[in-house]
Design a protein around this motif. Structure first.
Motif, PDB file in Angstrom:
ATOM      1  N   THR A 166       0.833  -1.209   0.000  1.00 18.12           N
ATOM      2  CA  THR A 166       0.000   0.000   0.000  1.00 18.12           C
ATOM      3  C   THR A 166       0.863   1.253   0.000  1.00 18.12           C
ATOM      4  OG1 THR A 166      -1.768  -1.161   1.171  1.00 18.12           O
ATOM      5  CG2 THR A 166      -1.814   1.246   1.252  1.00 18.12           C
ATOM      6  N   LEU A 167       1.807   1.321   0.929  1.00 13.20           N
ATOM      7  CA  LEU A 167       2.701   2.478   0.987  1.00 13.20           C
ATOM      8  C   LEU A 167       3.559   2.545  -0.262  1.00 13.20           C
ATOM      9  CD1 LEU A 167       3.912   4.905   2.528  1.00 13.20           C
ATOM     10  CD2 LEU A 167       5.621   3.298   3.426  1.00 13.20           C
ATOM     11  N   GLY A 168       4.035   1.393  -0.716  1.00 13.00           N
ATOM     12  CA  GLY A 168       4.891   1.373  -1.896  1.00 13.00           C
ATOM     13  C   GLY A 168       4.225   1.953  -3.126  1.00 13.00           C
ATOM     14  N   ARG A 169       3.004   1.539  -3.389  1.00 11.81           N
ATOM     15  CA  ARG A 169       2.268   2.082  -4.546  1.00 11.81           C
ATOM     16  C   ARG A 169       2.041   3.588  -4.381  1.00 11.81           C
ATOM     17  NH1 ARG A 169       0.613  -2.098  -7.649  1.00 11.81           N
ATOM     18  NH2 ARG A 169       0.077  -4.067  -6.657  1.00 11.81           N
ATOM     19  N   TRP A 170       1.643   3.993  -3.178  1.00  8.51           N
ATOM     20  CA  TRP A 170       1.379   5.407  -2.895  1.00  8.51           C
ATOM     21  C   TRP A 170       2.642   6.235  -3.050  1.00  8.51           C
ATOM     22  CZ3 TRP A 170       3.096   8.841   0.854  1.00  8.51           C
ATOM     23  CH2 TRP A 170       2.337   9.996   1.040  1.00  8.51           C
ATOM     24  N   LEU A 171       3.739   5.741  -2.494  1.00 10.20           N
ATOM     25  CA  LEU A 171       5.011   6.443  -2.548  1.00 10.20           C
ATOM     26  C   LEU A 171       5.524   6.553  -3.982  1.00 10.20           C
ATOM     27  CD1 LEU A 171       7.176   7.684  -0.716  1.00 10.20           C
ATOM     28  CD2 LEU A 171       8.154   5.399  -0.465  1.00 10.20           C
ATOM     29  N   ALA A 172       5.424   5.470  -4.737  1.00  8.19           N
ATOM     30  CA  ALA A 172       5.863   5.488  -6.133  1.00  8.19           C
ATOM     31  C   ALA A 172       5.068   6.504  -6.937  1.00  8.19           C
ATOM     32  CB  ALA A 172       5.725   4.093  -6.740  1.00  8.19           C
ATOM     33  N   ASP A 173       3.763   6.546  -6.721  1.00 16.40           N
ATOM     34  CA  ASP A 173       2.922   7.512  -7.421  1.00 16.40           C
ATOM     35  C   ASP A 173       3.305   8.942  -7.036  1.00 16.40           C
ATOM     36  OD1 ASP A 173       0.597   8.137  -9.120  1.00 16.40           O
ATOM     37  OD2 ASP A 173      -0.298   8.832  -7.234  1.00 16.40           O
ATOM     38  N   ARG A 174       3.462   9.166  -5.747  1.00 20.10           N
ATOM     39  CA  ARG A 174       3.779  10.507  -5.243  1.00 20.10           C
ATOM     40  C   ARG A 174       5.145  10.992  -5.733  1.00 20.10           C
ATOM     41  NH1 ARG A 174       2.472  13.262   0.179  1.00 20.10           N
ATOM     42  NH2 ARG A 174       4.055  14.859   0.247  1.00 20.10           N
ATOM     43  N   GLN A 175       6.120  10.093  -5.803  1.00 19.31           N
ATOM     44  CA  GLN A 175       7.488  10.457  -6.168  1.00 19.31           C
ATOM     45  C   GLN A 175       7.792  10.214  -7.651  1.00 19.31           C
ATOM     46  OE1 GLN A 175       7.673  12.130  -3.132  1.00 19.31           O
ATOM     47  NE2 GLN A 175       9.805  11.918  -3.707  1.00 19.31           N
ATOM     48  N   GLN A 176       6.772   9.803  -8.416  1.00 16.55           N
ATOM     49  CA  GLN A 176       6.917   9.518  -9.840  1.00 16.55           C
ATOM     50  C   GLN A 176       8.024   8.488 -10.098  1.00 16.55           C
ATOM     51  OE1 GLN A 176       7.345  13.498 -11.253  1.00 16.55           O
ATOM     52  NE2 GLN A 176       5.212  13.970 -10.853  1.00 16.55           N
ATOM     53  N   MET A 177       7.914   7.395  -9.336  1.00 18.24           N
ATOM     54  CA  MET A 177       8.847   6.284  -9.458  1.00 18.24           C
ATOM     55  C   MET A 177       8.069   5.062  -9.932  1.00 18.24           C
ATOM     56  SD  MET A 177      10.772   6.866  -5.773  1.00 18.24           S
ATOM     57  CE  MET A 177      12.072   5.644  -5.979  1.00 18.24           C
ATOM     58  N   ASP A 178       8.788   4.056 -10.380  1.00 16.67           N
ATOM     59  CA  ASP A 178       8.155   2.780 -10.686  1.00 16.67           C
ATOM     60  C   ASP A 178       7.879   2.049  -9.371  1.00 16.67           C
ATOM     61  OD1 ASP A 178       8.191   3.160 -13.415  1.00 16.67           O
ATOM     62  OD2 ASP A 178       9.955   1.907 -13.756  1.00 16.67           O
ATOM     63  N   PHE A 179       7.012   1.039  -9.434  1.00 16.84           N
ATOM     64  CA  PHE A 179       6.714   0.214  -8.270  1.00 16.84           C
ATOM     65  C   PHE A 179       6.811  -1.248  -8.649  1.00 16.84           C
ATOM     66  CE2 PHE A 179       3.742  -2.404  -5.848  1.00 16.84           C
ATOM     67  CZ  PHE A 179       4.255  -2.215  -4.582  1.00 16.84           C
ATOM     68  N   VAL A 180       7.426  -2.048  -7.755  1.00 20.00           N
ATOM     69  CA  VAL A 180       7.537  -3.483  -7.948  1.00 20.00           C
ATOM     70  C   VAL A 180       7.232  -4.173  -6.626  1.00 20.00           C
ATOM     71  CG1 VAL A 180       9.180  -5.358  -8.367  1.00 20.00           C
ATOM     72  CG2 VAL A 180       9.257  -3.340  -9.791  1.00 20.00           C
ATOM     73  N   ASP A 181       6.409  -5.205  -6.684  1.00 20.61           N
ATOM     74  CA  ASP A 181       6.141  -6.057  -5.530  1.00 20.61           C
ATOM     75  C   ASP A 181       6.715  -7.428  -5.875  1.00 20.61           C
ATOM     76  OD1 ASP A 181       4.632  -8.173  -4.083  1.00 20.61           O
ATOM     77  OD2 ASP A 181       3.586  -6.474  -3.193  1.00 20.61           O
ATOM     78  N   THR A 182       7.669  -7.908  -5.069  1.00 19.46           N
ATOM     79  CA  THR A 182       8.336  -9.166  -5.418  1.00 19.46           C
ATOM     80  C   THR A 182       7.373 -10.347  -5.422  1.00 19.46           C
ATOM     81  OG1 THR A 182       9.090  -9.523  -3.132  1.00 19.46           O
ATOM     82  CG2 THR A 182      10.608  -8.390  -4.650  1.00 19.46           C
ATOM     83  N   ASP A 183       6.380 -10.353  -4.526  1.00 18.17           N
ATOM     84  CA  ASP A 183       5.396 -11.438  -4.548  1.00 18.17           C
ATOM     85  C   ASP A 183       4.609 -11.432  -5.855  1.00 18.17           C
ATOM     86  OD1 ASP A 183       6.157 -12.416  -2.084  1.00 18.17           O
ATOM     87  OD2 ASP A 183       4.429 -11.626  -1.003  1.00 18.17           O
ATOM     88  N   GLU A 184       4.263 -10.244  -6.341  1.00 18.59           N
ATOM     89  CA  GLU A 184       3.537 -10.150  -7.617  1.00 18.59           C
ATOM     90  C   GLU A 184       4.397 -10.657  -8.770  1.00 18.59           C
ATOM     91  OE1 GLU A 184       2.119  -6.111  -8.012  1.00 18.59           O
ATOM     92  OE2 GLU A 184       0.748  -6.339  -6.314  1.00 18.59           O
TER      93      GLU A 184
END
Length: 178
Positions: free
Chosen positions: A16-34
């Motif tokens: 949840t934080l990772g997706r939010w942070l990536a969006d806010r900071q204009q970064m990519d997001f990766v979830d290793t489980d996904e």
């Protein structure tokens, strides 16, 4: 390129934080489980059930190596090419090899969450193989006893998430990051 690696117990808010942070900071997001689900074409629960935990743990290491470009990904193009927020499974830091790979990947942030909060967040979650079958609090406490010191030692930054908004957690990260 600066990557952010989020570690912590399942249910602490890494994705949840990772997706939010990536969006806010204009970064990519990766979830290793996904990524593991994508590579294996089956759920984490099915991997645990059909191939075992050891196989899954090997996949976690493989995915970290793929993200770093140290291992091939079968044409999936999963290697990180720009600043990325990376959410890793709760057990990833338990292997010494993985801890070294995490440090190569980026700045490591441990999302520290209390047992009470984890129980609240996970009490209706049936997707996590290590928590199935009753006695949720005891299972969380046992796993946290095994993992907490490793999370603490691995992290560059430790942030508490209990009763905190995403903005408050982000503020703490920025303050600690310097």
């Amino acid at each position: 390129m600066t990557n952010i690696v989020l570690i912590g117990f399942m249910g602490c808010g890494k994705t949840t934080l990772g997706r939010w942070l990536a969006d806010r900071q204009q970064m990519d997001f990766v979830d290793t489980d996904e990524l593991i689900v994508r590579l294996e074409n089956m759920s984490v629960a099915d991997i645990f059930e059909k191939k075992g935990e050891a196989y899954f743990r090997d996949l976690e290491t493989k995915v970290l190596r793929i993200l770093l470009g140290e291992e091939q990904d079968g044409g999936e193009n999963l290697r990180i090419h720009k600043s990325t927020v990376i959410s890793v499974g709760g057990g990833v830091p338990m292997r010494e090899e993985n801890r070294a790979l995490l440090h190569k990947l980026g700045k490591i942030i441990f999302l520290d969450t209390s047992v009470n909060e984890l129980v609240r967040r996970l009490e209706r979650d049936e997707t996590r193989p290590l928590l199935r079958g009753g006695a949720l609090r005891e299972k969380i406490e046992r796993l946290m006893d095994e993992r907490l010191d490793i999370y603490d030692d691995t992290a560059d930054i430790i942030v508490t998430t209990d009763n905190r908004t995403l903005n408050k957690v982000f503020d703490d990260i920025i303050k600690e990051w310097g």
